[in-house]
Design an enzyme around this catalytic site. Structure first.
Site, mmCIF file in Angstrom:
data_model
loop_
_atom_site.group_PDB
_atom_site.id
_atom_site.type_symbol
_atom_site.label_atom_id
_atom_site.label_comp_id
_atom_site.label_asym_id
_atom_site.label_seq_id
_atom_site.Cartn_x
_atom_site.Cartn_y
_atom_site.Cartn_z
ATOM 1 C CB CYS A 204 -6.098 1.278 7.024
ATOM 2 S SG CYS A 204 -4.847 2.580 6.892
ATOM 3 C CB CYS B 294 -0.893 -0.025 1.234
ATOM 4 S SG CYS B 294 -1.576 1.570 1.724
ATOM 5 C CD GLN C 181 -4.905 20.029 9.437
ATOM 6 O OE1 GLN C 181 -4.542 19.013 8.858
ATOM 7 N NE2 GLN C 181 -4.352 21.202 9.213
ATOM 8 C CB CYS D 272 0.660 19.497 4.659
ATOM 9 S SG CYS D 272 -0.051 19.935 3.056
ATOM 10 C CB CYS E 45 2.521 3.594 6.042
ATOM 11 S SG CYS E 45 1.071 3.911 7.060
#
Length: 453
Positions: free
Chosen positions: A153, A77, A264, A389, A80
């Site tokens: 997840c 995935c 957020q 960000c 991460c």
């Protein structure tokens, strides 16, 4: 260096995506899921000049900071990047990333404070976007739109497992599976907003019935998106269950949020971040909140300061902000403007001339439009608070405000004699996104006081 060949090397540093950097046979090789100091075996996947990209085959000598990732699809995935690193190592990486970007891109040499950690290293996200294919729902693979099947997840809140199971059951039985694109879910203080994205209207009743077994209070919408781009949502919304919105309260502010309202994804870190913003905003100042989303921070600023203006381009978010203003009795203290920041900022700056002002800016990843940066630079505001960000675009925008970058021929270059309008008071990383390469940064700037003024 030859493509598809295997090599061994020692990791000398980490790139901006958290991948290991190995210098081998005259090339810098970027290999994901490595840590500094590790000796690794890797396979070269791509060579471009003196840059190469590889795949980790084996860790021969692991770092003391290496840990076992708890997620079974980590590395498959694309969500991460850092589950293989200890949390302390993750925080150090993010702090260093910001410092390096400021120096290399913005020409800024500045101290970066230690990162504010997240209390929950896993299970912290309040929102999930599940891509859907004919085989079911899952998560996108790294640098791909290929769907990786998964039952859960690790960085999502525990309810994600039930959502994925319901989505997979629905896809399996649906006659409209070829039309389905995404299921987006957001939790707001125990209440849920579900948005099923499809190319055209579909029968979502079986999915709603399944969700009703696991979720007590939720609203359900169908979004129609028949476009070919990467945007998840289209323009057409249909409410199938509930109101399409939920009301909540945070920091003494009552607010309304929908499926497309920006909030957020990490409630705990967001609260710390906003608390610091409010601490920096003076009671006697007028706040100008750029890219203000659903208006929650604008309202907090309006409650503390003399007045607050919020500028936001998304109509739904701006409507939520207007509702929020009414619910909190902020008429006369809070003004919401729906439009592009670059088209509205000069007017607001002009209207607030003569006031002590603080500008708060939380732009998207691409950073601010150049015209917005110059408008801030020339605004005369006593204080500027930037939330970012993306360390790279933050460095670029800061460079203009601090004078370390100047424009020549339409390009920004490092200035040989920096003379900025603003100077940096503090730079603080906030770990809004543990286990990923992403980091939120809060920068506080104050107006340079020139001699004689």
């Amino acid at each position: 260096m030859i493509k598809n060949e295997e090599y061994t090397g020692t990791v000398q540093g980490l790139g901006s995506d958290g991948e290991g950097i190995i210098y081998c046979e005259g090339a810098a090789v970027f290999v994901p899921f490595c840590l500094v100091g590790e000796e690794v075996k890797f396979k070269v996947l791509k060579v471009k000049g003196n840059i190469a990209y590889g795949k980790l085959i084996e860790v021969l000598k692991p770092s003391p900071e290496r840990v076992n990732p708890p997620c079974p699809v980590f590395g498959k995935c694309g969500g991460c990047d850092l589950q293989h690193a200890s949390y302390a190592a993750q925080l150090d990486f993010k702090r260093g990333l910001i410092k390096n970007c400021l120096l290399k891109i913005g020409g800024i040499s500045a101290e970066v404070e230690k990162a504010v950690p997240c209390a929950e290293q896993y299970g912290y996200r309040n929102k999930i976007s599940l891509p859907i294919g004919e085989e079911g729902a899952g998560l996108y693979a790294r640098h791909s739109h290929r769907i990786v099947p998964t039952e859960n997840c690790a960085i999502q809140k525990p309810w994600a497992e039930r959502v994925i199971a319901a989505a997979n059951g629905f896809v399996k039985s649906s006659e409209d599976k070829k039309l389905l694109r995404h299921l987006v879910v957001r939790e707001i203080q125990g209440k849920f907003i579900f948005a099923l994205v499809a190319e055209k209207q579909v029968d979502a009743r079986p999915l709603i019935k399944s969700l009703e077994r696991d979720f007590d209070e939720f609203t359900f919408l169908i979004n129609i998106n028949d476009g070919s781009g990467n945007a998840i949502f289209g323009k057409v919304w249909r409410v199938v269950k509930g109101s399409g919105f939920f009301k909540a309260e945070e920091g003494g502010i009552k607010y309304t949020a929908g499926a497309n309202t920006f909030l957020q994804v990490n409630d705990g870190v967001r609260a710390k971040l906003y608390a610091k913003v409010l601490e920096e905003a003076g009671e006697n100042s007028v706040a100008i909140d750029l890219y203000s989303g659903g208006g929650m921070l604008t309202a907090m600023l309006a409650k503390k300061c003399k007045k607050a203006y919020g500028i936001e381009i998304v109509p739904e978010a701006s409507r939520c902000a207007d509702e929020l203003k009414k619910e909190n009795g902020l008429d006369g203290k809070m003004t919401n403007i729906c439009g592009k920041v670059e088209e509205q900022i000069e007017k607001v700056i002009s209207e607030t001339a003569g006031e002590k002002r603080v500008i708060v800016c939380d732009p998207p990843r691409k950073g601010m439009e150049r015209s917005v940066v110059y408008a801030i630079k020339n605004s005369g505001a006593e204080k500027v608070i930037l939330i970012s960000c993306n360390p790279a675009t933050l460095a670029r925008d800061l460079g203009v405000l601090c004078g370390t970058l100047e424009e020549k021929g339409g390009e920004l270059i490092k200035s040989p004699s920096p003379d900025g309008v603003y100077e940096i008071e503090s730079i603080t990383p906030y770990d809004m996104f543990p286990q990923t390469k992403h980091v939120e940064t809060l920068v506080v700037l104050s107006k340079v006081q020139k001699e004689g003024f």
